[in-house]
Motif scaffolding. Structure first.
Motif, mmCIF file in Angstrom:
data_model
loop_
_atom_site.group_PDB
_atom_site.id
_atom_site.type_symbol
_atom_site.label_atom_id
_atom_site.label_comp_id
_atom_site.label_asym_id
_atom_site.label_seq_id
_atom_site.Cartn_x
_atom_site.Cartn_y
_atom_site.Cartn_z
ATOM 1 N N MET A 296 20.662 62.138 -1.510
ATOM 2 C CA MET A 296 19.469 61.643 -0.834
ATOM 3 C C MET A 296 18.867 62.708 0.063
ATOM 4 O O MET A 296 19.583 63.557 0.607
ATOM 5 N N MET A 297 17.557 62.626 0.236
ATOM 6 C CA MET A 297 16.821 63.479 1.173
ATOM 7 C C MET A 297 15.982 62.560 2.051
ATOM 8 O O MET A 297 14.990 61.993 1.591
ATOM 9 N N SER A 298 16.403 62.388 3.320
ATOM 10 C CA SER A 298 15.796 61.389 4.198
ATOM 11 C C SER A 298 15.200 62.048 5.433
ATOM 12 O O SER A 298 15.935 62.700 6.197
ATOM 13 N N PRO A 299 13.899 61.889 5.678
ATOM 14 C CA PRO A 299 13.315 62.427 6.911
ATOM 15 C C PRO A 299 13.794 61.640 8.126
ATOM 16 O O PRO A 299 13.699 60.412 8.154
ATOM 17 N N MET A 300 14.324 62.356 9.106
ATOM 18 C CA MET A 300 14.872 61.733 10.310
ATOM 19 C C MET A 300 14.468 62.518 11.542
ATOM 20 O O MET A 300 13.878 63.599 11.449
ATOM 21 N N ARG A 301 14.793 61.963 12.707
ATOM 22 C CA ARG A 301 14.482 62.635 13.963
ATOM 23 C C ARG A 301 15.075 64.037 14.025
ATOM 24 O O ARG A 301 14.453 64.973 14.526
ATOM 25 N N ALA A 302 16.296 64.175 13.525
ATOM 26 C CA ALA A 302 17.007 65.447 13.634
ATOM 27 C C ALA A 302 16.586 66.450 12.577
ATOM 28 O O ALA A 302 17.024 67.602 12.610
ATOM 29 N N GLY A 303 15.741 66.048 11.643
ATOM 30 C CA GLY A 303 15.336 66.910 10.546
ATOM 31 C C GLY A 303 15.452 66.157 9.230
ATOM 32 O O GLY A 303 15.660 64.938 9.208
ATOM 33 N N LEU A 304 15.314 66.850 8.137
ATOM 34 C CA LEU A 304 15.502 66.223 6.829
ATOM 35 C C LEU A 304 16.995 66.143 6.549
ATOM 36 O O LEU A 304 17.673 67.173 6.445
ATOM 37 N N ARG A 305 17.513 64.921 6.433
ATOM 38 C CA ARG A 305 18.944 64.737 6.181
ATOM 39 C C ARG A 305 19.204 64.744 4.683
ATOM 40 O O ARG A 305 18.666 63.907 3.943
ATOM 41 N N VAL A 306 20.017 65.675 4.231
ATOM 42 C CA VAL A 306 20.490 65.696 2.845
ATOM 43 C C VAL A 306 21.888 65.096 2.851
ATOM 44 O O VAL A 306 22.795 65.604 3.519
ATOM 45 N N ALA A 307 22.059 63.987 2.138
ATOM 46 C CA ALA A 307 23.320 63.250 2.132
ATOM 47 C C ALA A 307 23.879 63.206 0.719
ATOM 48 O O ALA A 307 23.146 62.942 -0.240
ATOM 49 N N THR A 308 25.176 63.467 0.582
ATOM 50 C CA THR A 308 25.805 63.620 -0.727
ATOM 51 C C THR A 308 26.263 62.285 -1.313
ATOM 52 O O THR A 308 26.187 61.238 -0.667
ATOM 53 N N GLU A 339 15.842 76.152 7.508
ATOM 54 C CA GLU A 339 17.203 76.419 7.953
ATOM 55 C C GLU A 339 17.950 75.120 8.259
ATOM 56 O O GLU A 339 17.358 74.102 8.616
ATOM 57 N N ALA A 340 19.281 75.190 8.146
ATOM 58 C CA ALA A 340 20.123 74.064 8.532
ATOM 59 C C ALA A 340 20.140 73.915 10.046
ATOM 60 O O ALA A 340 20.132 74.908 10.785
ATOM 61 N N VAL A 341 20.163 72.675 10.517
ATOM 62 C CA VAL A 341 20.189 72.401 11.954
ATOM 63 C C VAL A 341 21.593 72.582 12.508
ATOM 64 O O VAL A 341 21.786 73.209 13.554
ATOM 65 N N GLU A 342 22.595 72.022 11.823
ATOM 66 C CA GLU A 342 23.980 72.096 12.293
ATOM 67 C C GLU A 342 24.714 73.263 11.641
ATOM 68 O O GLU A 342 24.414 73.621 10.499
ATOM 69 N N PRO A 343 25.693 73.847 12.340
ATOM 70 C CA PRO A 343 26.454 74.938 11.730
ATOM 71 C C PRO A 343 27.334 74.494 10.572
ATOM 72 O O PRO A 343 27.588 75.274 9.660
ATOM 73 N N GLU A 344 27.794 73.248 10.596
ATOM 74 C CA GLU A 344 28.643 72.718 9.532
ATOM 75 C C GLU A 344 28.179 71.323 9.145
ATOM 76 O O GLU A 344 27.626 70.590 9.967
ATOM 77 N N PRO A 345 28.409 70.904 7.897
ATOM 78 C CA PRO A 345 28.046 69.548 7.495
ATOM 79 C C PRO A 345 28.882 68.497 8.226
ATOM 80 O O PRO A 345 30.025 68.749 8.608
ATOM 81 N N TRP A 346 28.295 67.335 8.410
ATOM 82 C CA TRP A 346 29.015 66.164 8.925
ATOM 83 C C TRP A 346 29.807 65.543 7.789
ATOM 84 O O TRP A 346 29.358 65.517 6.641
ATOM 85 N N LEU A 347 30.975 64.998 8.087
ATOM 86 C CA LEU A 347 31.828 64.337 7.094
ATOM 87 C C LEU A 347 32.218 62.963 7.603
ATOM 88 O O LEU A 347 32.640 62.815 8.758
ATOM 89 N N GLY A 348 32.067 61.956 6.760
ATOM 90 C CA GLY A 348 32.478 60.601 7.109
ATOM 91 C C GLY A 348 33.057 59.885 5.905
ATOM 92 O O GLY A 348 33.130 60.444 4.805
ATOM 93 N N ALA A 349 33.478 58.637 6.107
ATOM 94 C CA ALA A 349 34.146 57.886 5.048
ATOM 95 C C ALA A 349 33.579 56.473 4.956
ATOM 96 O O ALA A 349 33.255 55.857 5.969
ATOM 97 N N ARG A 350 33.465 55.981 3.722
ATOM 98 C CA ARG A 350 32.987 54.626 3.468
ATOM 99 C C ARG A 350 34.183 53.744 3.099
ATOM 100 O O ARG A 350 35.018 54.134 2.277
ATOM 101 N N PRO A 351 34.278 52.533 3.658
ATOM 102 C CA PRO A 351 35.414 51.646 3.367
ATOM 103 C C PRO A 351 35.161 50.801 2.126
ATOM 104 O O PRO A 351 34.218 50.017 2.080
#
Length: 412
Positions: A296-308, A339-351
């Protein structure tokens, strides 16, 4: 019945459960190790998916299974080390995805999804945060004619069967609607019913703020310290031991560890996901899904969020952000990411549960303990409706939907 309740877990599901219990007159304390909305609920694509009336089944097409097995794609990946533990649960997922069983799973799943927008709207209005949400849906864009044809047929079926609204767009239609796209697609399906959220974590925080404003309490504590005490329950917090007559587990991907301590062996597993924000000078007007590659490519406050897509791995396993690297490369074909906003990607988990349905209801062997977790990809979408359903069941009120399909006792 006592009116004091502990809700463990301050993600979207836990916060909404606390709010609905509060509305029914209960004294509720919300407990988490972090501030509300900082874990799984923070890291999604920011969609309230009214169109997602069908849960994600285990792929059954041979070509797709082979591609996943060989780890050639980047929409689905797995860790070799996790397979011995995951295989029995994935076998259950595979079995539940068989056409005959899947047909029976879709209706109860859809009955929750159909309430998603209305239930979120009620809470957004009460929390004065409607500005975080944008109606207008999202577009699934396609590079391949065969997958676009299948998606077109599915969109027609979902409108006929479930009243899901969509518009099928040609390549020219898509170019007019999203002129910032740098590459051509064969077409798109514009899912019109969903809402997108410009800051998912902020929405959970707004709901939690409403809960506190209405007299609720939020404490920092270790949910894994939950124990039976007398006729009720106790948990350790930084402010000391908290006790109540009833408790709700809304721990998302961390529920399995607690359940095992209590003697339950449920077919739970996690799908991990990554995201990263980019300074995109010309973001799309609505979120875009690269449907053929699964991100996904979602426009957000922090920038364009690319989510895997999904990564099958153990909950605490090291990050392996190859999906993020590939998604970024593919996203740059569509948009000028910057450019990327964060130095590293965020990682989370779905239950996730093997049968794709959440567990909502009383614990089979522990009076006064309730479950509300296992929402898979849709915890952010389903938090308000599943919180309402759990609260109505606990209070003995007439439930908004039939709770039987989600009963934890189905695995007992």
């Amino acid at each position: 019945m006592s009116k004091s309740i502990i809700v463990l877990g301050a993600g979207m599901v836990g916060v909404c459960t606390a709010l609905h219990l509060q509305r029914l007159g209960y004294t509720v304390c919300l407990v988490d190790r972090r501030e509300p909305g900082r874990e799984t609920s923070y890291g999604n694509a920011g969609l309230i998916q009214r169109e997602a009336v069908e849960p994600y089944p285990f792929p059954r097409e041979f070509g797709k299974i082979l591609r996943v097995a060989l780890r050639r794609g980047f929409d689905i990946r797995y860790h070799w080390a996790a397979l011995p533990t995951l295989m029995p649960r994935l076998a259950g997922y595979w079995s539940a995805s068989a056409p005959a069983r899947y047909r029976d799973i879709v209706p109860p799943y859809a009955r929750l999804i159909l309430h998603a927008i209305d239930e979120h709207r009620v809470l957004m209005e009460a929390a004065d945060c409607l500005a975080l949400a944008r109606p207008g849906g999202y577009r699934a864009i396609f590079s391949r004619a065969d997958s676009f044809a299948l998606a077109t047929a599915r969109a027609e079926r979902l409108e006929r069967d479930w009243g899901v609204h969509s518009a099928v767009e040609s390549a020219a239609d898509l170019r007019r609607a999203q002129p910032m796209l740098a590459a051509d697609a064969v077409g798109a399906v514009h899912w019109q019913d969903p809402w997108s959220v410009v800051d998912p974590g902020a929405l959970v925080t707004a709901y939690a703020t409403l809960f506190v404003r209405q007299g609720g309490e939020v404490r920092q504590g270790d949910a894994q310290s939950l124990r039976g005490e007398g006729a009720g329950w106790a948990v350790e917090t930084v402010d000391g031991v908290l006790t109540a007559q009833q408790a709700v587990l809304a721990l998302g991907p961390w529920a399995d560890g607690m359940l095992r301590r209590l003697g339950y062996r449920l077919p739970l597993f996690v799908k991990r996901g990554y995201h990263r924000h980019y300074v995109c000078a010309r973001p799309p007007s609505v979120p875009l899904q690269d449907a053929d590659r699964g991100f996904m490519m979602s426009p957000m406050r922090a920038g364009l969020r690319v989510a895997t897509g999904a990564e099958f791995a153990s909950l605490g396993a090291r990050a392996t952000p190859l999906q993020m690297t590939r998604a970024e490369s593919a996203a740059r074909r569509w948009l000028d990411l910057g450019e990327a906003v964060e130095p590293e990607p965020w990682l989370g988990a779905r239950p996730c549960t093997a049968d794709m349905l959440p567990l909502i209801g009383p614990a089979p062997r522990h009076p006064g303990l309730w479950f509300n977790f296992g929402h898979g990809h849709q915890g952010f979408t389903l938090g308000p409706i599943s919180g309402r359903l759990l609260a109505e069941m606990l209070d003995g009120a007439s439930p908004v939907v039939d709770p039987a399909p989600y009963a934890p006792s189905r695995y007992a």
